[in-house]
Structure formats: structure tokens, C-alpha cells
Design a protein around this motif. Structure first.
Motif, short mmCIF file in Angstrom:
data_model
loop_
_atom_site.label_atom_id
_atom_site.label_comp_id
_atom_site.label_asym_id
_atom_site.label_seq_id
_atom_site.Cartn_x
_atom_site.Cartn_y
_atom_site.Cartn_z
N GLU A 1 11.96 -13.32 -24.58
CA GLU A 1 12.48 -11.92 -24.76
C GLU A 1 12.29 -11.12 -26.09
O GLU A 1 12.32 -10.62 -26.14
N LEU A 2 11.19 -12.04 -26.80
CA LEU A 2 10.60 -11.17 -28.64
C LEU A 2 9.57 -10.66 -27.32
O LEU A 2 9.43 -11.03 -26.65
N GLU A 3 9.58 -9.53 -28.79
CA GLU A 3 8.74 -8.96 -29.11
C GLU A 3 7.32 -9.51 -29.99
O GLU A 3 7.40 -9.46 -31.42
N VAL A 4 6.49 -10.01 -29.05
CA VAL A 4 5.63 -11.51 -29.39
C VAL A 4 4.45 -10.53 -29.60
O VAL A 4 3.98 -9.99 -28.97
N THR A 5 3.47 -11.07 -30.69
CA THR A 5 2.10 -10.68 -30.47
C THR A 5 1.15 -12.12 -29.03
O THR A 5 1.48 -12.36 -29.01
N GLU A 6 0.18 -11.09 -28.54
CA GLU A 6 -0.64 -11.60 -27.62
C GLU A 6 -0.89 -13.04 -28.20
O GLU A 6 -0.91 -13.86 -27.32
N VAL A 7 -1.12 -13.51 -29.46
CA VAL A 7 -0.96 -15.36 -29.62
C VAL A 7 0.05 -15.68 -31.29
O VAL A 7 -0.03 -14.91 -31.97
N SER A 8 1.21 -16.14 -30.24
CA SER A 8 2.08 -16.78 -31.38
C SER A 8 2.69 -18.17 -31.34
O SER A 8 2.17 -18.57 -30.08
N GLY A 9 3.42 -18.35 -32.21
CA GLY A 9 3.83 -19.94 -31.92
C GLY A 9 4.29 -20.11 -33.62
O GLY A 9 4.72 -19.72 -34.27
N HIS A 10 3.74 -20.80 -34.04
CA HIS A 10 3.72 -21.22 -35.31
C HIS A 10 3.63 -20.91 -36.18
O HIS A 10 2.77 -19.95 -36.76
N SER A 11 5.25 -20.45 -36.81
CA SER A 11 5.15 -19.30 -38.44
C SER A 11 5.35 -18.16 -37.52
O SER A 11 5.29 -17.86 -38.65
N GLY A 12 5.69 -18.38 -36.46
CA GLY A 12 5.74 -16.71 -36.09
C GLY A 12 6.37 -16.33 -35.93
O GLY A 12 7.76 -16.75 -36.92
N GLU A 13 6.90 -15.37 -34.61
CA GLU A 13 7.73 -14.60 -34.46
C GLU A 13 9.13 -14.71 -34.06
O GLU A 13 10.45 -15.19 -34.84
N ALA A 14 9.25 -15.73 -33.52
CA ALA A 14 10.43 -16.92 -33.76
C ALA A 14 10.92 -17.70 -34.04
O ALA A 14 12.25 -18.37 -34.22
N GLU A 15 9.91 -19.15 -34.65
CA GLU A 15 10.05 -19.35 -36.06
C GLU A 15 10.87 -19.17 -36.96
O GLU A 15 11.73 -19.36 -37.68
N THR A 16 10.35 -17.96 -37.35
CA THR A 16 10.71 -17.25 -38.69
C THR A 16 11.83 -16.81 -38.28
O THR A 16 13.00 -16.35 -39.55
#
Length: 254
Positions: free
Chosen positions: A153-168
Motif C-alpha cells: 500500500e505504500l507509495e514507493v518509487t519504481e525501484v525500492s527496497g534496502h533503506s528505502g520507503e518501507a524500511e525507513t
């Protein structure tokens, strides 16, 4: 501080907990780069936060065993501060934890990992224990992977993951004082920023590929952590705890 910590119990209290059939929760993580805004111990901090909440939700049905703060992180070795264990050593350490506690009566263990790089090693561990210790029941769960719907459900960029939207977001919820919000910077956010082989490695339809993170992102970050919010982090952690609580309760009923 959780009152379910095995390390805070006396040996007599530990014996009582084992005799009561409690599940041992083992938080494992990593000691590796998390970009410019998150601490090296991010994965262990997230795993510990989850197991503390899980133990609280389970009441007296679980105890929290010692954590393993260093995991399998060779893919981050180009970045300062990263420490990595060889997969076989990581497996051996967690196995020694399990078998030491099993010698005193515990039979059920749940390993909660905040680091995806530990997944393959934990799969190997459970296979070995299934063969060598059929009297034990050992499960493991990756933190973010458990909360698939919340992350989706998060609004994330095309590439996301390590240290990105969810983890932060998770760190803003569980340890906001350790997030250097003013230093958060986007890393690789688009597939076209990657070379051909790295782009294939990020595609879920392709074979799995192990690549060093400095090849995926010069900063070690996948996504844009500036989009992270503590509210999103709470939603992710709440879903993880809810799903794991349901799992353990059903496990104890079987």
C-alpha cells in the motif's frame, strides 16, 4: 523494557518457562550500511522491536532469547562499518542457541529476521534441524516480507527496497531518534538507472542473482527514504505482529 526477556530471568525462572511450553523468539539482524540516514544496526533494531511487541501480545506464552546482531551481509561489504558472517557460521550460531535451549526443555522456536540476506541461511538451518532434530519445531520469518499487504500500500518509487520507503518508515516508528532525517537521500529509484544485468536482477520474473549493493546503488539505497512516515512504519509493524501472533497462537494450539 519487555518482561519476557530470557536474559533478565534467573535460571529457576527459565526452567519454569521451558516447562510451561513457551515459544522462544530469537531476533536476528545484520550490521551493515543503511545509507546516509539509518544506523548500521537497523535490521537488528527492527527485529527486536517486532519480537518485543509479539511477546507482549502473547503474554506468558513466549520468551525472548538472545539476538544475533550480525548476519550475512557480503553484498554490503563495500560500505564502511559493514560486518558480515559467513552463512555457515551464522547457521552454526543460531543452531547453537536453539540446541542449547532445547537441552533445557524448549521445543518451539521462532526466528524473526530483520535482514533479508539471512533468509537463505535460515532456510538451510531449518532443513538441517528437521533432519537432525525431529523433536524440535523451528520456524522463521522475515519482518517486511510478512507484511506484504501493508508494504504494497505504500507509495514507493519504481525501484525500492534496502533503506528505502518501507524500511525507513519502520525505523521512524520504532526508533525515530536514530533516523537522521536531514541526511535522508534518494538512491536508485528507476530501473533505467541500473545496468542490464543489475536491471534483470531486480526483476521478480528472472532467476535470482546475487549482486553487491554498490552496483545497484552508489549510496547503497534503493528507493526514496524521504517519502517515509512513522504512520506507514506503524502500519507495517502492526501487521507483522498481528500475523505472527496469529501464527504462534495457532501453533500452540496444535
Amino acid at each position: 523494557m519487555s518482561d519476557h526477556l530470557l536474559g533478565h530471568m534467573t535460571t529457576l525462572e527459565a526452567a519454569d518457562a521451558a516447562a510451561a511450553g513457551t515459544v522462544v523468539l530469537l531476533p536476528v539482524g545484520a550490521f551493515e550500511q543503511h545509507g546516509s540516514g539509518l544506523p548500521l544496526a537497523t535490521d537488528q533494531i527492527r527485529a527486536e522491536a517486532v519480537v518485543e511487541r509479539l511477546a507482549d501480545a502473547l503474554g506468558g506464552a513466549a520468551v525472548i532469547g538472545p539476538g544475533v546482531p550480525v548476519g550475512v551481509s557480503p553484498h554490503h561489504s563495500a560500505f564502511a562499518g559493514t560486518i558480515s558472517l559467513r552463512p555457515a557460521l551464522f547457521v552454526a550460531v543460531v543452531r547453537e542457541y536453539v540446541e542449547s535451549l532445547a537441552a533445557h526443555g524448549w521445543r518451539r522456536f521462532l526466528v524473526v529476521t530483520g535482514h533479508g540476506g539471512n533468509n537463505a541461511a535460515l532456510g538451510t538451518l531449518t532443513q538441517e534441524l528437521m533432519r537432525d532434530r525431529p523433536d524440535l519445531e523451528v520456524a522463521w520469518a522475515p519482518v517486511t516480507a510478512v507484511a506484504r499487504s501493508a508494504v504494497a500500500e505504500l507509495e514507493v518509487t519504481e525501484v525500492s527496497g534496502h533503506s528505502g520507503e518501507a524500511e525507513t518508515s519502520q525505523m521512524l516508528h520504532v526508533a525515530p531518534g536514530l533516523v537522521r532525517s536531514d541526511l535522508l537521500r534518494p538512491g536508485t529509484t528507476r530501473l533505467d538507472e541500473l545496468d542490464g544485468f543489475a536491471r534483470l536482477a531486480r526483476s521478480v520474473s528472472q532467476p535470482s542473482v546475487a549482486l553487491p549493493y554498490d552496483r545497484l546503488a552508489a549510496s547503497g539505497v534503493l528507493g526514496d527514504p524521504r517519502r517515509a512516515t512513522a504512520a506507514d512504519g506503524r502500519q507495517i509493524v502492526d501487521e507483522v505482529v498481528e500475523r505472527l501472533t496469529s501464527f504462534v497462537k495457532e501453533w500452540l494450539d496444535t
